[in-house]
Design an enzyme around this catalytic site. Structure first.
Site, PDB file in Angstrom:
ATOM      1  N   SER A 127      15.889 -31.973   4.912  1.00 33.72           N
ATOM      2  CA  SER A 127      16.055 -30.521   4.901  1.00 33.72           C
ATOM      3  C   SER A 127      16.306 -30.041   6.322  1.00 33.72           C
ATOM      4  O   SER A 127      15.469 -30.224   7.215  1.00 33.72           O
ATOM      5  CB  SER A 127      14.795 -29.837   4.370  1.00 33.72           C
ATOM      6  OG  SER A 127      14.875 -28.452   4.676  1.00 33.72           O
ATOM      7  N   HIS A 139      19.949 -31.455   2.538  1.00 35.08           N
ATOM      8  CA  HIS A 139      19.295 -30.419   1.733  1.00 35.08           C
ATOM      9  C   HIS A 139      19.318 -29.093   2.490  1.00 35.08           C
ATOM     10  O   HIS A 139      18.867 -29.011   3.637  1.00 35.08           O
ATOM     11  CB  HIS A 139      17.860 -30.856   1.435  1.00 35.08           C
ATOM     12  CG  HIS A 139      17.117 -29.972   0.488  1.00 35.08           C
ATOM     13  ND1 HIS A 139      17.306 -29.996  -0.879  1.00 35.08           N
ATOM     14  CD2 HIS A 139      16.170 -29.028   0.713  1.00 35.08           C
ATOM     15  CE1 HIS A 139      16.510 -29.108  -1.454  1.00 35.08           C
ATOM     16  NE2 HIS A 139      15.805 -28.500  -0.513  1.00 35.08           N
ATOM     17  N   MET A 198      16.830 -19.006   1.970  1.00 38.58           N
ATOM     18  CA  MET A 198      15.693 -18.105   1.688  1.00 38.58           C
ATOM     19  C   MET A 198      16.061 -16.667   2.022  1.00 38.58           C
ATOM     20  O   MET A 198      16.721 -16.405   3.028  1.00 38.58           O
ATOM     21  CB  MET A 198      14.494 -18.502   2.556  1.00 38.58           C
ATOM     22  CG  MET A 198      14.061 -19.935   2.372  1.00 38.58           C
ATOM     23  SD  MET A 198      12.674 -20.300   3.450  1.00 38.58           S
ATOM     24  CE  MET A 198      12.395 -22.019   3.016  1.00 38.58           C
ATOM     25  N   HIS A 214      19.576 -25.513  -2.153  1.00 40.66           N
ATOM     26  CA  HIS A 214      18.383 -25.022  -2.861  1.00 40.66           C
ATOM     27  C   HIS A 214      18.260 -23.528  -2.596  1.00 40.66           C
ATOM     28  O   HIS A 214      17.888 -23.119  -1.494  1.00 40.66           O
ATOM     29  CB  HIS A 214      17.168 -25.815  -2.332  1.00 40.66           C
ATOM     30  CG  HIS A 214      15.847 -25.354  -2.858  1.00 40.66           C
ATOM     31  ND1 HIS A 214      14.646 -25.735  -2.269  1.00 40.66           N
ATOM     32  CD2 HIS A 214      15.505 -24.561  -3.909  1.00 40.66           C
ATOM     33  CE1 HIS A 214      13.647 -25.196  -2.927  1.00 40.66           C
ATOM     34  NE2 HIS A 214      14.126 -24.468  -3.919  1.00 40.66           N
ATOM     35  N   MET A 251      16.533 -20.186  -2.763  1.00 37.29           N
ATOM     36  CA  MET A 251      15.262 -19.473  -2.974  1.00 37.29           C
ATOM     37  C   MET A 251      15.559 -17.993  -2.794  1.00 37.29           C
ATOM     38  O   MET A 251      15.101 -17.355  -1.839  1.00 37.29           O
ATOM     39  CB  MET A 251      14.220 -19.983  -1.973  1.00 37.29           C
ATOM     40  CG  MET A 251      13.736 -21.391  -2.300  1.00 37.29           C
ATOM     41  SD  MET A 251      12.941 -22.216  -0.906  1.00 37.29           S
ATOM     42  CE  MET A 251      14.375 -22.931  -0.136  1.00 37.29           C
ATOM     43  N   MET A 290       9.154 -28.567  -7.201  1.00 42.42           N
ATOM     44  CA  MET A 290       8.589 -28.108  -5.923  1.00 42.42           C
ATOM     45  C   MET A 290       7.162 -28.630  -5.816  1.00 42.42           C
ATOM     46  O   MET A 290       6.322 -28.372  -6.677  1.00 42.42           O
ATOM     47  CB  MET A 290       8.567 -26.574  -5.860  1.00 42.42           C
ATOM     48  CG  MET A 290       9.912 -25.907  -5.651  1.00 42.42           C
ATOM     49  SD  MET A 290      10.842 -26.488  -4.217  1.00 42.42           S
ATOM     50  CE  MET A 290       9.705 -26.161  -2.859  1.00 42.42           C
ATOM     51  N   ASP A 309      10.346 -31.842  -3.586  1.00 44.84           N
ATOM     52  CA  ASP A 309      10.579 -31.092  -2.347  1.00 44.84           C
ATOM     53  C   ASP A 309       9.288 -30.449  -1.869  1.00 44.84           C
ATOM     54  O   ASP A 309       8.715 -29.596  -2.554  1.00 44.84           O
ATOM     55  CB  ASP A 309      11.639 -30.013  -2.638  1.00 44.84           C
ATOM     56  CG  ASP A 309      12.050 -29.204  -1.417  1.00 44.84           C
ATOM     57  OD1 ASP A 309      11.557 -29.478  -0.312  1.00 44.84           O
ATOM     58  OD2 ASP A 309      12.880 -28.291  -1.591  1.00 44.84           O
TER      59      ASP A 309
HETATM   60  C1  DX5 Z   1      10.291 -25.247   1.153  1.00 43.25           C
HETATM   61  C2  DX5 Z   1      11.613 -25.966   1.252  1.00 43.25           C
HETATM   62  C3  DX5 Z   1      11.496 -27.411   1.605  1.00 43.25           C
HETATM   63  C4  DX5 Z   1      10.874 -27.638   2.942  1.00 43.25           C
HETATM   64  C5  DX5 Z   1      10.455 -29.069   3.045  1.00 43.25           C
HETATM   65  O1  DX5 Z   1      10.533 -23.954   0.767  1.00 43.25           O
HETATM   66  O2  DX5 Z   1      12.270 -25.915   0.009  1.00 43.25           O
HETATM   67  O3  DX5 Z   1      12.747 -28.062   1.532  1.00 43.25           O
HETATM   68  O4  DX5 Z   1      11.724 -27.303   3.979  1.00 43.25           O
HETATM   69  O5  DX5 Z   1       9.812 -29.196   4.259  1.00 43.25           O
HETATM   70  P1  DX5 Z   1       8.715 -30.298   4.564  1.00 43.25           P
HETATM   71  O6  DX5 Z   1       9.347 -31.616   4.287  1.00 43.25           O
HETATM   72  O7  DX5 Z   1       8.393 -30.075   5.992  1.00 43.25           O
HETATM   73  O8  DX5 Z   1       7.566 -30.021   3.628  1.00 43.25           O
HETATM   74 ZN    ZN Z   2      14.183 -27.162  -0.575  1.00 42.21          ZN
END
Ligand code: DX5
Ligand code: ZN
Length: 224
Positions: free
Chosen positions: A10, A35, A39, A68, A70, A139, A175
């Site tokens: 990510s 990824h 957001m 992804h 959000m 998630m 994730d």
């Molecule tokens: C959370 C994201 C994840 C996050 C993962 O909202 O969707 O992709 O960035 O980060 P780590 O691997 O640091 O938990």
């Molecule tokens: Zn994600």
């Protein structure tokens, strides 16, 4: 059906001041997918980046862009993310009242279709759309931030997802909080795509990223 293990860094954890290079480096270091965590400060309590940033990254690599979303609503923006060069687009089942329509729109845009669930959402939300998706993202943290702790109860949800999809060739992605310590259990439970931000983008540059990706891949493979 057993699909290949895919490691999906990510870029939320990358250095945004040199994002193009960070994407090139992580692909060179062995990433299977990239990824992209989008957001909106509304569906989740954080803001990251939108389609223009993805569009500007697209010419730097041929790697699979796993987007992804959000954001809520997602529907008005699906076309922009498709045009920006995403290869898959994943929407949250919680992000709107017409999930099936969102999935059909992604399909009509010619992209791989993904759906995801927050930790508190029951898997039953997906029972009626299994034939409309290529990817189910579980998630394993509440979305919004990198660097959170893996929620162990999501292992049962991954197992239930695996059994729910039967022999459909659906990717099961996980994730949040994926590290060399947690990835094995997620792999053993049935996930094959592993998103990791902070566990990959740590240390200095491509050699560190390569070691981090290899450690994850080894732990995921040996747990199968
Ligand atoms: C959370 C994201 C994840 C996050 C993962 O909202 O969707 O992709 O960035 O980060 P780590 O691997 O640091 O938990
Ligand atoms: Zn994600």
């Amino acid at each position: 059906m057993t699909l290949p293990i895919r490691i999906a860094p990510s870029i939320l954890a990358a250095d945004f001041a040199k994002l193009g290079q960070e994407v090139i480096d992580v692909v060179q270091a062995g990433a299977d997918w990239v990824h992209l965590d989008v957001m909106d400060g509304h569906f989740v309590p954080n803001i990251s980046f939108g389609p223009d940033v993805i569009k500007s990254l697209r010419p730097h690599t041929d790697a699979f862009f796993d987007c992804h979303l959000m954001i809520a609503p997602a529907d008005p923006f699906l076309e922009a993310f498709a045009k920006a060069g995403c290869d898959s687009i994943t929407v949250h089942a919680e992000s709107g009242p017409h999930l099936h329509r969102s999935l059909q729109t992604i399909r009509s845009l010619g992209k791989k279709v993904g759906v995801t669930l927050n930790p508190a959402t029951s898997l039953s939300a997906l029972e009626n759309v299994l034939d409309d998706v290529d990817l189910i993202l579980i998630m394993s943290v509440n979305p919004g931030f990198g660097g959170q702790k893996f929620v162990p109860a999501m292992l049962d949800k991954i197992r239930a997802t695996k059994s729910l999809i039967g022999d459909r060739p659906i990717e099961i992605e996980v994730d949040g909080g994926i590290t060399a310590d947690t990835i094995g259990a997620a792999s053993a439970a049935g996930a094959n795509v592993f998103v990791a931000g902070s566990a990959i983008y740590k240390g200095d540059g491509i050699d560190a990223y390569r070691r981090n990706i290899e450690a994850l891949r080894t732990a995921a493979s040996s747990a199968r």
